[in-house]
Design a protein around this motif. Structure first.
Motif, short mmCIF file in Angstrom:
data_model
loop_
_atom_site.label_atom_id
_atom_site.label_comp_id
_atom_site.label_asym_id
_atom_site.label_seq_id
_atom_site.Cartn_x
_atom_site.Cartn_y
_atom_site.Cartn_z
N GLU A 117 -7.22 -32.35 -22.46
CA GLU A 117 -7.79 -31.61 -21.37
C GLU A 117 -8.90 -32.12 -20.84
O GLU A 117 -10.05 -32.51 -21.64
N THR A 118 -9.00 -32.46 -19.51
CA THR A 118 -10.15 -33.02 -19.09
C THR A 118 -10.62 -32.13 -17.68
O THR A 118 -10.21 -31.25 -17.46
N PHE A 119 -11.76 -32.58 -17.19
CA PHE A 119 -12.05 -31.79 -15.80
C PHE A 119 -10.89 -31.99 -14.57
O PHE A 119 -11.09 -30.92 -13.66
N CYS A 120 -10.35 -33.18 -14.84
CA CYS A 120 -9.40 -33.23 -13.63
C CYS A 120 -7.74 -32.73 -14.03
O CYS A 120 -6.84 -32.90 -13.37
N GLY A 121 -7.90 -32.04 -15.24
CA GLY A 121 -6.39 -31.72 -15.64
C GLY A 121 -5.97 -31.77 -16.82
O GLY A 121 -6.78 -32.43 -17.78
N THR A 122 -4.73 -31.57 -17.58
CA THR A 122 -4.13 -31.93 -18.85
C THR A 122 -3.27 -33.17 -18.81
O THR A 122 -2.51 -33.02 -17.76
#
Length: 173
Positions: free
Chosen positions: A49-54
Motif C-alpha cells: 500500500e502506498t499513498f497512490c494506491g495498492t
C-alpha cells in the motif's frame, strides 16, 4: 485484437501415464496404480500500500504434483520401486491420456522433481491403502505438445486406436 472462441469439450481424465526416474537407474511407470492427479502452481502474493494506491505482485510459480496412489508391494509394486527414490531429484512425465499421442489436444507435463516421503499403509481392514505421492517440481515444468526427441519414432510406429495389426510376412517354404 484476436478473439478465441473456446469450443472444445472439457477434458475427462481416464487413463493417464506417469513416469518417474530414468532408464539408466530406475524408471517407474504406472497407469493403473493411482486414481487422482493434481498438478498445480502456487504463487506467493505481495501487496504493497502506498499513498497512490495498492499494488499487488506475485513471486515465481512453485509447482507441485500430488498423485493419490494405491499401495502395492513386490517386484512390480509402487512401494518397492518408489521408496528408494524418496528424497532424490528425478525426471518425471505425466501424459493425460496414454491412448492418444502427445499433441496440443493431449499436452504432457515433464520436468525434474523431488519425491517427498509417503505413507507405508493407510487403510482399515478390507480396504485399499492409498497415499499421496507428492512431487516438488524443480523450476517450471515443460508442457509438451509434441513427443520428446526419441519418442517421436516410437509414437509414429505405435498403432493408432482401432488399427488392426498386419500379419507378419510369410517366409518362403
Amino acid at each position: 485484437m484476436t478473439t478465441v472462441v473456446v469450443d472444445k469439450p472439457p477434458f475427462v481424465l481416464v487413463k493417464p501415464k506417469i513416469t518417474i526416474g530414468d532408464a539408466a537407474t530406475t524408471l517407474v511407470e504406472f497407469e493403473c496404480g493411482a486414481n487422482q492427479i493434481t498438478a498445480e502452481p502456487d504463487q506467493d502474493e505481495n501487496t504493497t500500500e502506498t499513498f497512490c494506491g495498492t499494488f499487488t505482485t506475485y513471486k515465481p510459480e512453485v509447482w507441485t504434483v500430488t498423485i493419490t496412489a494405491l499401495t502395492s508391494f513386490g517386484t512390480n509394486g509402487l512401494w518397492n520401486n518408489l521408496r528408494p527414490l524418496v528424497g532424490t531429484i528425478q525426471p518425471f512425465q505425466i501424459i493425460p491420456d496414454i491412448t492418444k499421442p502427445i499433441s496440443e489436444d493431449n499436452v504432457a507435463m515433464s520436468g525434474m522433481c523431488l519425491l517427498k516421503a509417503f505413507a507405508y499403509l493407510d487403510a482399515a481392514v478390507g480396504e485399499t491403502s492409498d497415499f499421496d505421492l507428492v512431487l516438488a517440481v524443480q523450476g517450471i515444468p515443460d508442457f509438451l505438445e509434441t513427443p520428446p526427441a526419441g519418442l517421436e519414432a516410437e509414437a509414429a510406429a505405435a498403432p493408432a486406436e482401432g488399427d488392426v495389426a498386419e500379419p507378419p510376412p510369410e517366409s518362403p517354404a
